[in-house]
Design a protein around this motif. Sequence first.
Motif, PDB file in Angstrom:
ATOM      1  N   ASP A 134       0.825  -1.206   0.000  1.00 15.86           N
ATOM      2  CA  ASP A 134       0.000   0.000   0.000  1.00 15.86           C
ATOM      3  C   ASP A 134       0.863   1.262   0.000  1.00 15.86           C
ATOM      4  O   ASP A 134       0.575   2.238  -0.708  1.00 15.86           O
ATOM      5  CB  ASP A 134      -0.934   0.013   1.214  1.00 15.86           C
ATOM      6  CG  ASP A 134      -2.044  -1.023   1.090  1.00 15.86           C
ATOM      7  OD1 ASP A 134      -2.293  -1.486  -0.041  1.00 15.86           O
ATOM      8  OD2 ASP A 134      -2.648  -1.373   2.123  1.00 15.86           O
ATOM      9  N   HIS A 182      -0.064  -3.206  -6.822  1.00 16.23           N
ATOM     10  CA  HIS A 182      -1.278  -3.896  -7.278  1.00 16.23           C
ATOM     11  C   HIS A 182      -1.168  -5.411  -7.098  1.00 16.23           C
ATOM     12  O   HIS A 182      -2.087  -6.063  -6.582  1.00 16.23           O
ATOM     13  CB  HIS A 182      -1.535  -3.580  -8.760  1.00 16.23           C
ATOM     14  CG  HIS A 182      -2.002  -2.183  -8.998  1.00 16.23           C
ATOM     15  ND1 HIS A 182      -2.227  -1.671 -10.259  1.00 16.23           N
ATOM     16  CD2 HIS A 182      -2.278  -1.158  -8.137  1.00 16.23           C
ATOM     17  CE1 HIS A 182      -2.631  -0.429 -10.175  1.00 16.23           C
ATOM     18  NE2 HIS A 182      -2.652  -0.094  -8.894  1.00 16.23           N
ATOM     19  N   ASN A 183      -0.022  -5.950  -7.521  1.00 20.84           N
ATOM     20  CA  ASN A 183       0.127  -7.413  -7.536  1.00 20.84           C
ATOM     21  C   ASN A 183       0.285  -8.020  -6.150  1.00 20.84           C
ATOM     22  O   ASN A 183      -0.142  -9.152  -5.909  1.00 20.84           O
ATOM     23  CB  ASN A 183       1.335  -7.803  -8.402  1.00 20.84           C
ATOM     24  CG  ASN A 183       1.161  -7.409  -9.854  1.00 20.84           C
ATOM     25  OD1 ASN A 183       0.033  -7.309 -10.349  1.00 20.84           O
ATOM     26  ND2 ASN A 183       2.261  -7.187 -10.558  1.00 20.84           N
ATOM     27  N   TYR A 184       0.918  -7.287  -5.215  1.00 24.79           N
ATOM     28  CA  TYR A 184       1.204  -7.835  -3.892  1.00 24.79           C
ATOM     29  C   TYR A 184       0.217  -7.366  -2.824  1.00 24.79           C
ATOM     30  O   TYR A 184       0.411  -7.633  -1.634  1.00 24.79           O
ATOM     31  CB  TYR A 184       2.625  -7.460  -3.459  1.00 24.79           C
ATOM     32  CG  TYR A 184       3.695  -7.995  -4.379  1.00 24.79           C
ATOM     33  CD1 TYR A 184       3.545  -9.234  -5.009  1.00 24.79           C
ATOM     34  CD2 TYR A 184       4.868  -7.275  -4.619  1.00 24.79           C
ATOM     35  CE1 TYR A 184       4.528  -9.725  -5.851  1.00 24.79           C
ATOM     36  CE2 TYR A 184       5.860  -7.774  -5.463  1.00 24.79           C
ATOM     37  CZ  TYR A 184       5.679  -8.998  -6.071  1.00 24.79           C
ATOM     38  OH  TYR A 184       6.649  -9.500  -6.906  1.00 24.79           O
ATOM     39  N   ALA A 185      -0.812  -6.663  -3.237  1.00 22.28           N
ATOM     40  CA  ALA A 185      -1.839  -6.240  -2.277  1.00 22.28           C
ATOM     41  C   ALA A 185      -2.582  -7.452  -1.721  1.00 22.28           C
ATOM     42  O   ALA A 185      -2.589  -8.527  -2.332  1.00 22.28           O
ATOM     43  CB  ALA A 185      -2.825  -5.288  -2.952  1.00 22.28           C
ATOM     44  N   LYS A 186      -3.179  -7.308  -0.534  1.00 22.32           N
ATOM     45  CA  LYS A 186      -3.932  -8.416   0.064  1.00 22.32           C
ATOM     46  C   LYS A 186      -5.003  -8.918  -0.902  1.00 22.32           C
ATOM     47  O   LYS A 186      -5.228 -10.121  -1.036  1.00 22.32           O
ATOM     48  CB  LYS A 186      -4.557  -7.963   1.384  1.00 22.32           C
ATOM     49  CG  LYS A 186      -3.536  -7.662   2.474  1.00 22.32           C
ATOM     50  CD  LYS A 186      -4.225  -7.210   3.762  1.00 22.32           C
ATOM     51  CE  LYS A 186      -3.194  -6.909   4.844  1.00 22.32           C
ATOM     52  NZ  LYS A 186      -3.832  -6.430   6.102  1.00 22.32           N
ATOM     53  N   THR A 187      -5.662  -7.986  -1.537  1.00 20.51           N
ATOM     54  CA  THR A 187      -6.578  -8.325  -2.633  1.00 20.51           C
ATOM     55  C   THR A 187      -6.002  -7.712  -3.898  1.00 20.51           C
ATOM     56  O   THR A 187      -6.068  -6.492  -4.089  1.00 20.51           O
ATOM     57  CB  THR A 187      -7.986  -7.752  -2.389  1.00 20.51           C
ATOM     58  OG1 THR A 187      -8.487  -8.240  -1.141  1.00 20.51           O
ATOM     59  CG2 THR A 187      -8.926  -8.142  -3.516  1.00 20.51           C
ATOM     60  N   PRO A 188      -5.364  -8.540  -4.745  1.00 21.94           N
ATOM     61  CA  PRO A 188      -4.692  -8.003  -5.935  1.00 21.94           C
ATOM     62  C   PRO A 188      -5.601  -7.105  -6.768  1.00 21.94           C
ATOM     63  O   PRO A 188      -6.805  -7.362  -6.913  1.00 21.94           O
ATOM     64  CB  PRO A 188      -4.288  -9.266  -6.702  1.00 21.94           C
ATOM     65  CG  PRO A 188      -4.133 -10.310  -5.639  1.00 21.94           C
ATOM     66  CD  PRO A 188      -5.210 -10.000  -4.629  1.00 21.94           C
ATOM     67  N   ILE A 189      -4.999  -6.040  -7.291  1.00 24.27           N
ATOM     68  CA  ILE A 189      -5.721  -5.054  -8.088  1.00 24.27           C
ATOM     69  C   ILE A 189      -5.331  -5.235  -9.556  1.00 24.27           C
ATOM     70  O   ILE A 189      -4.148  -5.395  -9.864  1.00 24.27           O
ATOM     71  CB  ILE A 189      -5.372  -3.626  -7.625  1.00 24.27           C
ATOM     72  CG1 ILE A 189      -5.709  -3.462  -6.136  1.00 24.27           C
ATOM     73  CG2 ILE A 189      -6.079  -2.578  -8.458  1.00 24.27           C
ATOM     74  CD1 ILE A 189      -5.170  -2.175  -5.538  1.00 24.27           C
TER      75      ILE A 189
END
Length: 264
Positions: free
Chosen positions: A69, A131-138
């Motif tokens: 984030d 985006h790729n490593y977010a808890k919910t990927p974006i």
Amino acid sequence: MNCESFGSEREQTVGLLSNNMEARAEAQKTKHYKALYTFATSIGVGTLILMLFWILHYRGGFAWQSNPDQQFYWHPFLMFLGMLFLYSQSMLVYRTYRTSAKKNLKLTHAAIHFLAFILSVIGLKAVFDSHNYAKTPIPNLYTLHSWIGLITVIIFATQFLAGFVTFLYPGLAGSIRKAAMPVHTAFGAGLFILALIAAISGIMEKAVWTLGSEYAHFKAEGVVFNFMGIFIALYGVLVIYLVNESDYKRTPLPEDQIALSHSE
């Protein structure tokens, strides 16, 4: 005193007066350029400071992959620093240091361009990682901002490579360089405009996604978003004017012509 001697002295006097007038006009143009350049650069630096304030005060600062984030915030900062601020300084280097040798200016122009590209690549990695490593990927690359931004960086890299080969190393024939220069200059200005569009659309996108309905209530962070956009637009207008105003164009030095003739 004969007529020929009088005529020769008169021609010398007229020549000296003409040279003095040209020198004064050049000094006046340089003075105006420096004033506008200083103001424009102050706006650019102010935008960087305002962006740092926004990131540190409202968004919690920077991080890397350990905190996706916060890693995101490297993206707007590095993209503005690379694709707008450094890129514009590189475009203006020939006018800002107009009395320097052209070879040195070429090297400086290329070095700043290369640094801008490296920072932009890091900025792109930051947003993809966030985006790729977010808890919910974006999802990536579905917004207009992302399309314009990525296209701008790709064309920038192509422009840099073409300019390096044409004007620096190995350096093509003088006639080819002369023909390529208007194209190189036009593409450079066009890319800067694309970078401005990408930056302003990115700020607008982030403001809406971050604040949601609160953006309509003049929340303090929303006002900061708006000022960042206005400063970027103002900076862009000033840079485009400085780049295109013919009065501020660098006057070739004698050694420039010597270097050109040796490369034919």
